[in-house]
Write a protein that holds these residues in place. Structure first.
Motif, PDB file in Angstrom:
ATOM      1  N   LYS A 143       0.837  -1.202   0.000  1.00  0.00           N
ATOM      2  CA  LYS A 143       0.000   0.000   0.000  1.00  0.00           C
ATOM      3  C   LYS A 143       0.872   1.253   0.000  1.00  0.00           C
ATOM      4  CE  LYS A 143      -4.230  -1.508   0.208  1.00  0.00           C
ATOM      5  NZ  LYS A 143      -5.140  -1.292  -0.867  1.00  0.00           N
ATOM      6  N   MET A 144       1.936   1.274   0.780  1.00  0.00           N
ATOM      7  CA  MET A 144       2.813   2.436   0.838  1.00  0.00           C
ATOM      8  C   MET A 144       3.470   2.671  -0.514  1.00  0.00           C
ATOM      9  SD  MET A 144       4.429   2.331   4.684  1.00  0.00           S
ATOM     10  CE  MET A 144       5.983   2.828   4.113  1.00  0.00           C
ATOM     11  N   ILE A 145       3.862   1.616  -1.169  1.00  0.00           N
ATOM     12  CA  ILE A 145       4.500   1.761  -2.477  1.00  0.00           C
ATOM     13  C   ILE A 145       3.484   2.258  -3.498  1.00  0.00           C
ATOM     14  CG2 ILE A 145       5.541   0.491  -4.395  1.00  0.00           C
ATOM     15  CD1 ILE A 145       6.987  -1.202  -2.311  1.00  0.00           C
ATOM     16  N   GLU A 146       2.249   1.737  -3.455  1.00  0.00           N
ATOM     17  CA  GLU A 146       1.219   2.197  -4.389  1.00  0.00           C
ATOM     18  C   GLU A 146       0.908   3.673  -4.186  1.00  0.00           C
ATOM     19  OE1 GLU A 146      -1.287  -1.978  -4.796  1.00  0.00           O
ATOM     20  OE2 GLU A 146      -2.244  -0.208  -3.967  1.00  0.00           O
ATOM     21  N   ILE A 147       0.804   4.090  -2.929  1.00  0.00           N
ATOM     22  CA  ILE A 147       0.495   5.489  -2.648  1.00  0.00           C
ATOM     23  C   ILE A 147       1.673   6.378  -3.030  1.00  0.00           C
ATOM     24  CG2 ILE A 147       0.059   7.139  -0.794  1.00  0.00           C
ATOM     25  CD1 ILE A 147      -1.628   4.947   0.556  1.00  0.00           C
ATOM     26  N   GLY A 148       2.889   5.951  -2.739  1.00  0.00           N
ATOM     27  CA  GLY A 148       4.060   6.773  -3.009  1.00  0.00           C
ATOM     28  C   GLY A 148       4.445   6.827  -4.469  1.00  0.00           C
TER      29      GLY A 148
ATOM     30  N   GLY B  95       1.155   9.310  -5.781  1.00  0.00           N
ATOM     31  CA  GLY B  95       2.545   9.760  -5.823  1.00  0.00           C
ATOM     32  C   GLY B  95       2.778  10.769  -6.928  1.00  0.00           C
ATOM     33  N   VAL B  96       2.196  10.490  -8.076  1.00  0.00           N
ATOM     34  CA  VAL B  96       2.313  11.417  -9.210  1.00  0.00           C
ATOM     35  C   VAL B  96       1.640  12.736  -8.859  1.00  0.00           C
ATOM     36  CG1 VAL B  96       1.574  11.829 -11.586  1.00  0.00           C
ATOM     37  CG2 VAL B  96       2.490   9.596 -10.944  1.00  0.00           C
ATOM     38  N   LYS B  97       0.463  12.639  -8.263  1.00  0.00           N
ATOM     39  CA  LYS B  97      -0.284  13.852  -7.910  1.00  0.00           C
ATOM     40  C   LYS B  97       0.478  14.692  -6.885  1.00  0.00           C
ATOM     41  CE  LYS B  97      -4.715  15.215  -5.911  1.00  0.00           C
ATOM     42  NZ  LYS B  97      -5.967  14.707  -5.333  1.00  0.00           N
ATOM     43  N   SER B  98       0.967  14.079  -5.832  1.00  0.00           N
ATOM     44  CA  SER B  98       1.690  14.847  -4.811  1.00  0.00           C
ATOM     45  C   SER B  98       3.011  15.393  -5.355  1.00  0.00           C
ATOM     46  CB  SER B  98       1.929  14.012  -3.556  1.00  0.00           C
ATOM     47  OG  SER B  98       2.813  12.951  -3.828  1.00  0.00           O
ATOM     48  N   GLY B  99       3.672  14.627  -6.209  1.00  0.00           N
ATOM     49  CA  GLY B  99       4.901  15.112  -6.830  1.00  0.00           C
ATOM     50  C   GLY B  99       4.645  16.285  -7.762  1.00  0.00           C
ATOM     51  N   ALA B 100       3.530  16.229  -8.503  1.00  0.00           N
ATOM     52  CA  ALA B 100       3.184  17.322  -9.418  1.00  0.00           C
ATOM     53  C   ALA B 100       2.842  18.585  -8.643  1.00  0.00           C
ATOM     54  CB  ALA B 100       2.012  16.909 -10.303  1.00  0.00           C
ATOM     55  N   ILE B 101       2.097  18.450  -7.580  1.00  0.00           N
ATOM     56  CA  ILE B 101       1.740  19.614  -6.768  1.00  0.00           C
ATOM     57  C   ILE B 101       2.993  20.215  -6.133  1.00  0.00           C
ATOM     58  CG2 ILE B 101       0.519  20.338  -4.679  1.00  0.00           C
ATOM     59  CD1 ILE B 101      -1.664  18.275  -5.479  1.00  0.00           C
TER      60      ILE B 101
ATOM     61  N   ALA C 196       3.747  26.747 -15.555  1.00  0.00           N
ATOM     62  CA  ALA C 196       3.915  25.678 -14.566  1.00  0.00           C
ATOM     63  C   ALA C 196       2.643  24.827 -14.479  1.00  0.00           C
ATOM     64  CB  ALA C 196       4.262  26.264 -13.197  1.00  0.00           C
ATOM     65  N   ALA C 197       1.495  25.467 -14.512  1.00  0.00           N
ATOM     66  CA  ALA C 197       0.231  24.721 -14.434  1.00  0.00           C
ATOM     67  C   ALA C 197       0.050  23.804 -15.643  1.00  0.00           C
ATOM     68  CB  ALA C 197      -0.940  25.699 -14.321  1.00  0.00           C
ATOM     69  N   ILE C 198       0.370  24.302 -16.821  1.00  0.00           N
ATOM     70  CA  ILE C 198       0.259  23.464 -18.034  1.00  0.00           C
ATOM     71  C   ILE C 198       1.245  22.308 -17.964  1.00  0.00           C
ATOM     72  CG2 ILE C 198       0.627  23.424 -20.538  1.00  0.00           C
ATOM     73  CD1 ILE C 198      -0.410  26.364 -20.539  1.00  0.00           C
ATOM     74  N   SER C 199       2.451  22.596 -17.535  1.00  0.00           N
ATOM     75  CA  SER C 199       3.474  21.559 -17.413  1.00  0.00           C
ATOM     76  C   SER C 199       3.063  20.501 -16.394  1.00  0.00           C
ATOM     77  CB  SER C 199       4.800  22.215 -17.018  1.00  0.00           C
ATOM     78  OG  SER C 199       5.817  21.259 -16.941  1.00  0.00           O
ATOM     79  N   ILE C 200       2.511  20.933 -15.292  1.00  0.00           N
ATOM     80  CA  ILE C 200       2.072  19.993 -14.250  1.00  0.00           C
ATOM     81  C   ILE C 200       0.906  19.149 -14.760  1.00  0.00           C
ATOM     82  CG2 ILE C 200       1.031  19.844 -11.945  1.00  0.00           C
ATOM     83  CD1 ILE C 200       4.120  20.543 -12.132  1.00  0.00           C
ATOM     84  N   ALA C 201      -0.011  19.754 -15.499  1.00  0.00           N
ATOM     85  CA  ALA C 201      -1.135  18.985 -16.059  1.00  0.00           C
ATOM     86  C   ALA C 201      -0.619  17.903 -17.002  1.00  0.00           C
ATOM     87  CB  ALA C 201      -2.102  19.924 -16.779  1.00  0.00           C
ATOM     88  N   ALA C 202       0.341  18.265 -17.849  1.00  0.00           N
ATOM     89  CA  ALA C 202       0.928  17.272 -18.768  1.00  0.00           C
ATOM     90  C   ALA C 202       1.646  16.178 -17.986  1.00  0.00           C
ATOM     91  CB  ALA C 202       1.893  17.955 -19.728  1.00  0.00           C
ATOM     92  N   THR C 203       2.325  16.573 -16.925  1.00  0.00           N
ATOM     93  CA  THR C 203       3.028  15.612 -16.079  1.00  0.00           C
ATOM     94  C   THR C 203       2.046  14.652 -15.417  1.00  0.00           C
ATOM     95  OG1 THR C 203       4.798  17.185 -15.665  1.00  0.00           O
ATOM     96  CG2 THR C 203       4.570  15.412 -14.080  1.00  0.00           C
ATOM     97  N   LEU C 204       0.937  15.197 -14.915  1.00  0.00           N
ATOM     98  CA  LEU C 204      -0.080  14.345 -14.285  1.00  0.00           C
ATOM     99  C   LEU C 204      -0.664  13.340 -15.270  1.00  0.00           C
ATOM    100  CD1 LEU C 204      -2.031  16.881 -12.065  1.00  0.00           C
ATOM    101  CD2 LEU C 204      -0.798  14.861 -11.279  1.00  0.00           C
ATOM    102  N   ILE C 205      -0.956  13.805 -16.469  1.00  0.00           N
ATOM    103  CA  ILE C 205      -1.522  12.906 -17.483  1.00  0.00           C
ATOM    104  C   ILE C 205      -0.514  11.819 -17.850  1.00  0.00           C
ATOM    105  CG2 ILE C 205      -2.286  12.768 -19.893  1.00  0.00           C
ATOM    106  CD1 ILE C 205      -3.473  15.632 -19.432  1.00  0.00           C
ATOM    107  N   ALA C 206       0.719  12.212 -18.117  1.00  0.00           N
ATOM    108  CA  ALA C 206       1.753  11.230 -18.487  1.00  0.00           C
ATOM    109  C   ALA C 206       2.011  10.256 -17.345  1.00  0.00           C
ATOM    110  CB  ALA C 206       3.039  11.949 -18.874  1.00  0.00           C
ATOM    111  N   GLY C 207       2.109  10.783 -16.133  1.00  0.00           N
ATOM    112  CA  GLY C 207       2.374   9.919 -14.976  1.00  0.00           C
ATOM    113  C   GLY C 207       1.253   8.941 -14.715  1.00  0.00           C
TER     114      GLY C 207
END
Length: 166
Positions: A5-10, A15-21, A61-72
């Motif tokens: 569970k920790m690995i899935e969340i991280g 994990g992608v969402k928290s890293g993007a934010i 930054a917002a556009i880049s983060i959105a692209a990062t979230l989608i790719a991740g």
């Protein structure tokens, strides 16, 4: 079971969402900091430069983060964690680079700054004109009030002298 569970969340979607934010906050922090330094140390760097640059940086930054979230999110479903990390970082860097190139080619930040300078000049002129009109209007009202007070005084003296008021 807990380790999974920790690995899935991280590493997974969360994990992608928290890293993007976190990446968004870091980008905004550095943009604001660097532009504050420019504002302090450059002679012709005005508040309009600061606001225009920070605004466009936040949008990029917002556009880049959105692209990062989608790719991740897409990669997290189909691949290993290390591939996900590489794709997320690579996407963020690539999209940020391309957005900066677009900004440089189309002078978007410069256009925003130019628009803010135009608004600043117009509002400064409007404020000056408003002040002049207000001052002149106040002066006219005061001069009319003096005339009216004198007329009222003369009228009252005439009425009293004729014995119409006790």
């Amino acid at each position: 079971m807990n380790h999974t569970k920790m690995i899935e969340i991280g590493i997974g979607k969360e994990g992608v969402k928290s890293g993007a934010i976190g990446g968004f906050y870091i980008a905004v922090f550095f943009s604001i900091t660097l532009d504050m330094i420019n504002w302090i140390f450059k002679d012709n760097y005005r508040w309009t430069n600061w606001l225009g640059t920070v605004s466009t940086d936040i949008v990029k930054a917002a556009i880049s983060i959105a692209a990062t979230l989608i790719a991740g999110t897409l990669v997290s479903v189909f691949s290993l964690a290390i591939v996900e990390v590489i794709v997320v970082i690579g996407t963020g860097l690539y999209v940020g680079y391309e957005l900066n190139k677009l900004d440089g080619n189309y002078h978007i930040t410069d256009s925003v700054i130019k628009a803010l300078n135009h608004i600043d000049k117009k509002t400064s002129k409007l404020a000056d004109e408003t002040y002049k009109v207000s001052f002149n209007s106040a002066r006219e009202v005061i001069s009319l009030a003096r005339v009216d007070v004198n007329k009222i005084g003369l009228f009252y003296n005439n009425v009293v002298s004729q014995g119409l008021v006790f």
